[in-house]
Structures are given as C-alpha cells and as structure tokens.
Write an enzyme that holds these catalytic residues in place. Structure first.
Site, PDB file in Angstrom:
ATOM      1  N   GLY A   5      -5.975 -38.103  43.021  1.00 62.03           N
ATOM      2  CA  GLY A   5      -5.581 -39.466  42.672  1.00 62.03           C
ATOM      3  C   GLY A   5      -5.236 -39.608  41.207  1.00 62.03           C
ATOM      4  N   GLY A   7      -4.553 -42.447  39.704  1.00 63.56           N
ATOM      5  CA  GLY A   7      -4.683 -43.865  39.346  1.00 63.56           C
ATOM      6  C   GLY A   7      -5.464 -44.003  38.050  1.00 63.56           C
ATOM      7  N   PHE A   8      -6.055 -45.191  37.861  1.00 62.04           N
ATOM      8  CA  PHE A   8      -6.800 -45.441  36.624  1.00 62.04           C
ATOM      9  C   PHE A   8      -7.924 -44.414  36.439  1.00 62.04           C
ATOM     10  CE2 PHE A   8      -4.847 -49.590  37.169  1.00 62.04           C
ATOM     11  CZ  PHE A   8      -4.487 -49.879  35.871  1.00 62.04           C
ATOM     12  N   GLU A 164      -2.483 -65.134  40.788  1.00 65.20           N
ATOM     13  CA  GLU A 164      -1.326 -64.721  39.983  1.00 65.20           C
ATOM     14  C   GLU A 164      -0.050 -64.753  40.827  1.00 65.20           C
ATOM     15  OE1 GLU A 164      -3.630 -62.193  36.579  1.00 65.20           O
ATOM     16  OE2 GLU A 164      -2.481 -61.028  38.000  1.00 65.20           O
TER      17      GLU A 164
END
Ligand SMILES: Cc1cc2nc3c(=O)[nH]c(=O)nc-3n(C[C@H](O)[C@H](O)[C@H](O)COP(=O)(O)OP(=O)(O)OC[C@H]3O[C@@H](n4cnc5c(N)ncnc54)[C@H](O)[C@@H]3O)c2cc1C
Length: 407
Positions: A5, A7-8, A164
């Site tokens: 992964g 990702g972050f 949002e």
C-alpha cells in the site's frame, strides 16, 4: 522489507526506513499515491486527478534502498512469509500491511449498485461525469417532475466527506452550472445532506457542529437529521419511515471499512473488517508482520482510532521504528496516538477547525484548511497547480474540469 500500500501509511513507512540497512519493496495495485482528502474536489469538477496524485516511483526515486512493484496483493501466508500477488509470490523478512479501506455500503445492495462511493480516482470521475451528465439530460427533459429528479443530488453521511461534498456540490450548481445552464431554473436544483443521527461532524465540539450545519443551510443545502436510507433504485431514495425522495444522484459518504485483504488472508478481524493488532502494531504470534492505517484495529481511550490520515502516518513511524529496534535486538514499543484535531470545509470562506483544543470557524478556519491541505499535498508541482486552480475559482467563480468524459 515489504510494504503493501502506497497510501499515507505505506509511503511514510517507506520514507522512515530510508537510512535503514534494509531493502524496501513497496507494492501497490496503482502506480500512484492519492491524496484522498481532496477527492471530492475532483468529483465536483474543481481539480484534475493528476493534481492530487503522484507516481510512487517519482516520489521515492531519490531513495537508494527503495523499489516498487505494481501488483495486486491477493493473500498473505504468514507461516512461509510470502505474499500472493497477481504476478506471483513475493517473500519478505519484515512486512508492513497498509492496504487502507473501501466504501462500506452496510449491505444495502441498491445503494451499492446505483449510488456512488468516493474512495478512488475512478469514483470521483464517475460522480463528475454523472452530475454534469444529469444537468445535460435535464436540458432535454420536458417533464417537470423528471427534470427536478435529475437536478436533485443526495449526499448520505454527515461526516467530513459528506459535509465537504454537499458544500462543494452546492457551489458547483449555484455558482458555476447556473451560468452554464441559464435556461434551467435554479429553484429545481436540490441538494440534500442526509444524516441518520442528530449531528454532523460527530466528534467535533457542539459549536462547530452547529456552525457547519448553519453554513450548509446558508449554501442552500437541505440538511436532514434522523434520515436513514433504506434503499435506492437509481431514481428514488427510500428512507426509513417510508419517505421517498426522487433523485438521479446518490453519493454515499456514510461509511468506510478496511479492504478485504485481511479477511481473505484469514487475519484476526475486528470492527469494520479491520485487522486486530497488538499495541506494538504487530500481528499476534508474528512479530515480523505489522498492520497500520485504516486496515489496523487498535483502540485509544477505549475507542477505535479513526480511519484518518494522521493515525496512518503516526502508525507508520512507530512500525518503522519498531523494525529498526528489532534489527538492533531491542524490544518493540507500543503505539501512542497524538490527536492534533480535525478540519472540514463547507466551501468558500467557510470551514470549521478544531486544532490542539482551539476552535475556529468561518474565514479563519477556511484559511487554516487551505494551508494544511496545500502543505500536505505531495510534490511542488501539485501544490502550485492546486493553489492556482483555487485562486482562479475563488476570483472568477469557475471550475476548471467540466468535461463529461463518460457517463
Ligand atoms: C473521500 C475521502 C476523504 C477523506 N478526507 C480525509 C481528511 O480530510 N482528513 C483525514 O485525515 N483523512 C481523510 N480521509 C481518510 C484518509 O484518506 C485515510 O484514513 C488514509 O488514506 C488511510 O491511509 P492508509 O495508508 O491506511 O490507506 P490508503 O491511503 O487508503 O492507501 C492504501 C493503498 O493500498 C493500496 N492497496 C489496497 N489494497 C491493495 C492490494 N490488495 N494490493 C495492492 N495494493 C493495495 C491502495 O491502492 C492504496 O494506494 C479521507 C478518505 C476519503 C476516501
């Protein structure tokens, strides 16, 4: 040292090991790192996907002990220390699993089939194409009721993503599409934010929650509490209690769960399909294997950690530090989460922020939100283009990415 992964969590772990005497191999099914907090802006025609994503090889090309493989991981064999992938097995000495999460439709098949989740670039582009396409179809629709349904956009879930999304959709419709479609009656455009509980932005202080609801209403979003969706057939949203809302668009921002990699690999499962880990982030009985980010289940003060970027980043630092400690023959340390707070924007000049115990609303919170997001975006080019886009949109009430590429 294999990380699953980009990702972050995975990316931070790879960076934290840059000076370690290990070979780091990062695996991901995509060749890019995606900044998910701005996905809703791709969905609402404000940004292009390239502006919030960057190829992993470009991000880490200066790191000598790093390599990348574009593969889908399909299984984990802890006993033989091997991963199964669509390109064959990959062995490891140490493993960090950071495969993140996916949309949780809570077993509502109609919603999963006809509604839109928002988790990756494909989802965001699908929403953009669908919303813009619905406006085009409304132009061709002679029947007033069907036209209103085409112009009714329902967002489900009052967390940061739902808030949002609803705010951005309202601005897209009222500030931008109103100019593109002068023959459509703005009174026909309806944006609903449906929340099953009695509050938006659950963990935020009451003043900020109320401010967010108030700002959304001022932006002509119908905020409805106690509104639980039971079914959706692509034309009508059915709520618990029997109410039916005709709507051609439903965006589901009401839930997330971990990817099913843990379940397919038979790893210990907890709530939201997350993988249960030890306080040190290791898998019980497998000190060489760590799980971090959205995929990991760990509690702080009796509550599961939120599926958000800061826990993923902080877990990555702890997992990398523990692997370095293991290489030095030292015992691992437990993970401790430092919660700095959270932010959500409702649109231009409007946001709520709760940072280190301080509450901000309105313009100040909006500037804080802008600065935090620009700083966190990866790559100078992306920061520059996003800032340019936002500045242009702010002064000229525009959205750059209004092409319908597929519907
Ligand atoms: C729309 C949206 C808005 C958000 N807004 C915010 C926000 O404002 N603030 C905030 O803090 N958080 C926000 N989040 C949550 C945040 O993005 C996640 O908590 C964070 O990305 C988790 O990091 P991670 O490393 O665990 O997983 P991710 O960042 O999701 O990365 C997982 C990576 O693993 C890869 N992968 C998954 N399965 C496999 C497989 N089988 N084989 C190979 N590769 C695989 C994926 O391609 C992906 O690159 C938002 C999320 C979404 C969807």
């Amino acid at each position: 040292m294999v990380i699953v992964g980009a990702g972050f969590g995975g990316l931070r772990a790879a960076r934290a090991l840059r000076r370690a005497p290990v070979e780091v191999v990062l695996l991901d099914r995509h060749n890019y790192h995606l900044f998910q907090p701005l996905l809703y802006q791709v969905a609402t025609a404000g940004l292009e996907p390239e502006q919030i994503a960057r190829p992993v090889r470009a991000i880490l090309r200066g790191q000598r002990n790093f390599d990348f493989r574009l593969v889908q991981v399909t299984g984990v064999d802890l006993a033989t220390r091997r991963l199964h992938t669509d390109a064959g097995p990959v062995g490891y000495d140490y493993l960090i699993l950071a495969p993140g999460g996916e949309t949780n439709f809570f077993g509502l098949p109609g919603v999963a089939r006809h509604g839109f989740g928002l988790k990756d670039v494909g989802d965001a582009l699908a929403i953009r194409n669908h919303v813009l396409g619905a406006f085009e179809r409304a132009m061709l629709e002679a029947d007033a009721e069907r036209r209103r349904a085409l112009l009714t956009l329902v967002v489900v879930g009052g967390g940061p993503t739902g808030v949002e999304m609803a705010g951005a959709l309202s601005e897209l419709c009222r500030l931008v599409l109103a100019k593109d479609y002068p023959r459509l009656d703005l009174k026909d455009v309806r944006i609903l934010l449906l929340e099953a509980t009695d509050r938006l932005l659950g963990p935020m202080p009451e003043r900020l929650r109320e401010s967010a609801a108030d700002r959304l209403r001022r932006k002509h979003v119908e905020v409805r509490f106690g509104a639980a969706v039971e079914d959706y057939d692509g034309q009508r949203v059915r709520l618990k209690g029997g109410e039916v809302v005709p709507a051609a668009t439903l965006i589901w921002a009401a839930g997330a769960k971990a990817t099913d990699l843990g379940a397919t690999a038979g790893l210990p499962a907890a709530r939201q399909q997350r993988i249960r880990v030890e306080p040190t982030l290791q898998l019980a009985g497998h000190p060489e294997a760590y799980v971090i980010g959205d995929a990991a289940y760990i509690e702080a003060d009796g509550q599961p950690l939120p599926m958000m970027a800061p826990p993923a980043i902080q877990m990555a630092e702890t997992a990398a530090a523990n692997i370095l400690r293991a290489l030095r023959g030292e015992p691992p340390r437990p993970f401790r989460y430092r919660d700095a707070g959270s932010l959500a924007t409702i649109g231009r000049n409007a946001a709520v922020a709760y940072i280190y115990g301080i509450q901000f609303t309105g313009f100040v919170a909006w500037v804080v939100w802008l600065v935090v997001h620009i700083i966190q975006l990866i790559g100078f080019r992306n920061k520059l283009f996003v800032l340019l886009n936002w500045t242009w949109d702010y002064f000229f009430y525009e959205r750059a990415s209004r092409l319908i590429t597929k519907d």
